[in-house]
Design a protein around this motif. Sequence first.
Motif, PDB file in Angstrom:
ATOM      1  N   ASP A   1     -49.827 -43.901   7.379  1.00 25.18           N
ATOM      2  CA  ASP A   1     -49.483 -42.567   6.886  1.00 25.18           C
ATOM      3  C   ASP A   1     -48.391 -42.645   5.816  1.00 25.18           C
ATOM      4  O   ASP A   1     -48.421 -41.906   4.842  1.00 25.18           O
ATOM      5  CB  ASP A   1     -48.999 -41.726   8.077  1.00 25.18           C
TER       6      ASP A   1
ATOM      7  N   PHE B   1     -48.509 -45.526  17.795  1.00 24.65           N
ATOM      8  CA  PHE B   1     -47.841 -44.567  16.903  1.00 24.65           C
ATOM      9  C   PHE B   1     -47.347 -45.275  15.633  1.00 24.65           C
ATOM     10  O   PHE B   1     -47.549 -44.787  14.518  1.00 24.65           O
ATOM     11  CB  PHE B   1     -46.693 -43.893  17.657  1.00 24.65           C
TER      12      PHE B   1
ATOM     13  N   PHE C   1     -50.112 -46.016  13.291  1.00 34.40           N
ATOM     14  CA  PHE C   1     -50.509 -44.852  12.487  1.00 34.40           C
ATOM     15  C   PHE C   1     -49.488 -44.575  11.381  1.00 34.40           C
ATOM     16  O   PHE C   1     -49.843 -44.317  10.234  1.00 34.40           O
ATOM     17  CB  PHE C   1     -50.688 -43.597  13.353  1.00 34.40           C
ATOM     18  N   MET C   2     -48.219 -44.653  11.729  1.00 40.29           N
ATOM     19  CA  MET C   2     -47.176 -44.279  10.748  1.00 40.29           C
ATOM     20  C   MET C   2     -47.190 -45.170   9.509  1.00 40.29           C
ATOM     21  O   MET C   2     -46.944 -44.694   8.405  1.00 40.29           O
ATOM     22  CB  MET C   2     -45.779 -44.325  11.388  1.00 40.29           C
TER      23      MET C   2
END
Lengths: 581, 203
Positions: B97, B90, B93-94
């Motif tokens: 992003d 996670f 990904f962040m």
Amino acid sequence: MNSYQIQEAPEVFDVVIVGSGAGGGMAAYQLSKAGAKVCLLEAGGYYDPADPKYITQLKNPWESPRRGASTTRPFGDFDAAWGGWQLEGEPYSAAPGTEFHWFRSRMLGGRTNHWGRISLRFGPDDFRRGSMTGIGDDWPITYDDVSPYYDKVDKLIGIFGSKEGLRNEPDGHFLPPPKPRLHELMLKKAGKNLGIPVIPSRLAILTKAINNERGQCFYCSQCGRACQAYADFSSSSCLCKPAVKTGNTRLINGAMVREVLTDQKTGLCTGVSYVDTATLQERTVRAKIVVVAASACESARLLLNSKSARFPNGLANSSGVIGKYLNDSTGASRSAFVPALMNRKRYNEDGVGGMHVYTPWWMDNKKLDFPRGYHIEYGGGMGMPSYGFGMGIQGMNGKYAYGDGKTQPSGGYGSRLKEDVRRFYGAYVGMAGRGEPIPLESNYCEIDPNNVDKYGIPTLRFHYKWSENEVKQAKHMQDTFEQIIHEMGGIALGSKPGKEQNYGLEAPGKIIHEIGTVRMGNDPKKSALNSFMQGHDVKNLFVVDAAPFVTQGDKNVTWTILAMSMRTSDYIIDEVKKKNL
Amino acid sequence: MKRRDTLKSIALGSLGMATVPSTDLIAAPPEKPLVVPGGRQKTEAIRDAKLMAEKFFTPHELKTMTVLCDIILPADEKSGSASQAGVPAFIEFMVKDQPVHQIPLRGGLAWLDNESRKRFSKKFVEITKAQQIEIVDDIAYPEQAKPQFSQGVAFFNKMRDMTLTGFYTTRMGFTDLGYVGNTPNNWEGVPEEVLKQYGLSYE
Ligand SMILES: Cc1cc2nc3c(=O)[nH]c(=O)nc-3n(C[C@H](O)[C@H](O)[C@H](O)COP(=O)(O)OP(=O)(O)OC[C@H]3O[C@@H](n4cnc5c(N)ncnc54)[C@H](O)[C@@H]3O)c2cc1C
Ligand code: SF4
């Protein structure tokens, strides 16, 4: 519904409507029900919250790789908004030293797919604050002109609430309100002790089914994601689709209207020209009547851009008023921790998609140092975790003793953090004031002389500054918040914003209740539209969003957009019957 | 749709679908046609697919992060650890992003290794658990930490934030928390025994 098949609409429609939000959707519904041939143009794409292609409701945070963070959608990954504060290729600007934030959604139904559903009718005073207080202006109409339409909107769309008999918060035709949540009961009790009313909220959500097309609320708390049972109001589901179903409305998505066309001899509108956003082809739609409902600022932009030899200042703008008197609600907020709510018993507390109670304006401005009121919206409860959940725990976990009676230094790591999250969960409340500003001529939008969007349409430049009136109102909000927090045994979080921060007054535009840019009035020198929102200069032009509104009260304006759009639609039908149009 | 039909179709539809996480669909190799998951716009799906195809953290950085995440949220009698809940992926990904997290986290991990080398002549993942905790103890308590560790404190705060958010936005986190919503139901008010506990009533 398929825009690509239409090359050139050969026919002349009775009405062309620009924009499918609250205002445009209602006009399409009302006019096509009455038998008018309508063309509904919407810049954004088709949207239906019950189509799995679009559904975000009931998804879990792990179905978003960013766990619902607001990276690409300002209100989070699952929010039903295709748009935001910035749209790719469609910029706007603000004059130096001023500020305005503009939230747009480009989709069928516009911003009604994800709005808060808070539906407050104006009261009698809200139409005549100017004469009551000597500051600001009155509407050219009164509550009595609009109230039959509020009634019809209540019944057509559905709203819950409670009969309270408050003079300036008129009761409507209400479905049963949901019972308050735990923190809302605490707020109510605190309000009672302080003499601040905390009453059931008024939201456009069906706590009971009202017809066979729309279901009943099943309490998922996610109206912002739009409801697949159509149990909350959105223009797309409740107005545009039924309008298309009549067979009288042709909906064209991906149609960005560039200009309202006029006959230079008669000075009447003949239709509109638009860009097909998929092919970038230019198209025209001919119609006997043009209804503009692109949202307050877009409508002003469209009229200002519809210049011609006969209308050199833009359409219906001989007064020069278009763009002026732009105003947004004031907003300020505070949150608090409520120790009594620590280690709460768990149960499903989702409820409806929004607060179950609110505080209407309860004071008399004659006794205060600011001229207009505000209402308070509340938040809190055991909500679904999403991105941001648990962050900043080090600001809390050193302050309160654990089960063993001992405190530990703030921050840390390990199993204790799991205990922290469990004990603090659902122990917060938030409150936000939403107030009435004084519309000023000096707050306005105009066509930016230097910029165009990706379609070549000149863009808007904003000029907006708050006045002392709004700052003082925000100060009062902050004082009230602390009173309520204190009374319910809470601990206000963060520090109280002071004068340097304008008492936490949000920047103009941030509350997303912009109105006033195409003013209505009885004097054609001071207003663009008459009391039926019909062009003073151009009688077959109407504006049915919030652009015509003189003021916005301390009420969110969408219910009034719906009522006023319905009223204007009935007027159009009437005038056509009388052969005046 | 009638309410009952709605509930039925939801049970079959979204809830059934929820067993196929949307992230799997868009993680497909780029040569395969893009699948736009339900509820996403095409531009968003393209952006997500691109981000998922990229790699930011090195294997060593991910390994370090995993150790740290599990110190922050270890398994206990009630639920699993942060890495068991997929927190490192996670965070990976962040940072793609929201690139604003990249330097603080990459730099923070480097800070940690450097601190570890200074004290124990080894990288953070190579020292003993006790040694790791010795460093963590210096940066985990913002109000007590010595000024020379302020950057480490800022990094650990960020790691704690990301780990908690990453953990509680999973099924495991929901269960740990006791969150029982996000499902069709009928709200009938606060349960009687809770009203009693707080001395409140609906009258
Ligand atoms: C997060 C959020 C919460 C809100 N909560 C509340 C609330 O609780 N209560 C409340 O009363 N209000 C609320 N609002 C405000 C509410 O959404 C608006 O007042 C309402 O949607 C305005 O309706 P409208 O028809 O004027 O415009 P919109 O709903 O914005 O619709 C305008 C439509 O016109 C289209 N359009 C624009 N330009 C063109 C063009 N040139 N050609 C063709 N089409 C065009 C747009 O794509 C859009 O679909 C909220 C708004 C947001 C964003
Ligand atoms: S709270 Fe009710 S109306 Fe709103 S989305 Fe959920 S089920 Fe629909």
